[in-house]
Design a protein around this motif. Structure first.
Motif, short mmCIF file in Angstrom:
data_model
loop_
_atom_site.label_atom_id
_atom_site.label_comp_id
_atom_site.label_asym_id
_atom_site.label_seq_id
_atom_site.Cartn_x
_atom_site.Cartn_y
_atom_site.Cartn_z
N SER A 3 1.06 -0.88 -0.21
CA SER A 3 -0.20 -0.03 -0.27
C SER A 3 0.75 1.29 -0.29
N ASP A 68 -4.02 0.39 -2.42
CA ASP A 68 -2.55 -0.13 -3.24
C ASP A 68 -1.52 -0.04 -4.57
N ASN A 101 -9.50 1.00 -4.53
CA ASN A 101 -7.99 0.42 -4.58
C ASN A 101 -8.00 0.74 -3.38
N ILE A 103 -7.46 1.10 0.71
CA ILE A 103 -7.81 0.11 1.35
C ILE A 103 -7.59 0.93 2.77
#
Length: 116
Positions: A3, A68, A101, A103
């Motif tokens: 990440s 990501d 995407n 997180i």
């Protein structure tokens, strides 16, 4: 999954829309906003939130979130001023995929009020 931590300086309207997403997504861009600009460091985000978003009685906020790294690898880091003025340029049409995407949750880490 690796990440990348990013920051987003926002005003009150964008903060409200992020809150309405349950802290999981950024709102679609307006027609006159073809690019979404998350920044790479908190110092740069503070500068924008404090000096631009928090003007004329308004408030500015710095949001922190992770994305990501595999997704981000398709975009180049852009330096738009001093060395620490780094950001990604995400085309508006990619923002929904960008949001997928993210997180975890988007967090508010700084708040600024104008002094005039």
């Amino acid at each position: 999954m690796n990440s990348v931590v990013l920051f987003r300086p926002v005003g009150e309207d964008e903060l409200r829309l992020v809150r309405e997403s349950n802290w999981r997504a950024f709102p679609p861009r307006l027609p006159e906003q073809p690019i979404f600009y998350p920044v790479l460091n908190e110092e740069y985000a503070i500068q924008i939130a404090r000096d631009w978003n928090a003007r004329s009685g308004a408030k500015g906020y710095v949001l922190k979130f992770a994305v990501d790294g595999g997704f981000l690898s398709r975009y180049q880091v852009q330096t738009v001023g001093a060395r620490h003025h780094q950001e990604y340029w995400i085309p508006a049409e990619d923002l929904a995929e960008f949001n997928r995407n993210i997180i975890g949750a988007i967090d508010v880490v700084q708040e600024f009020s104008s002094n005039f």
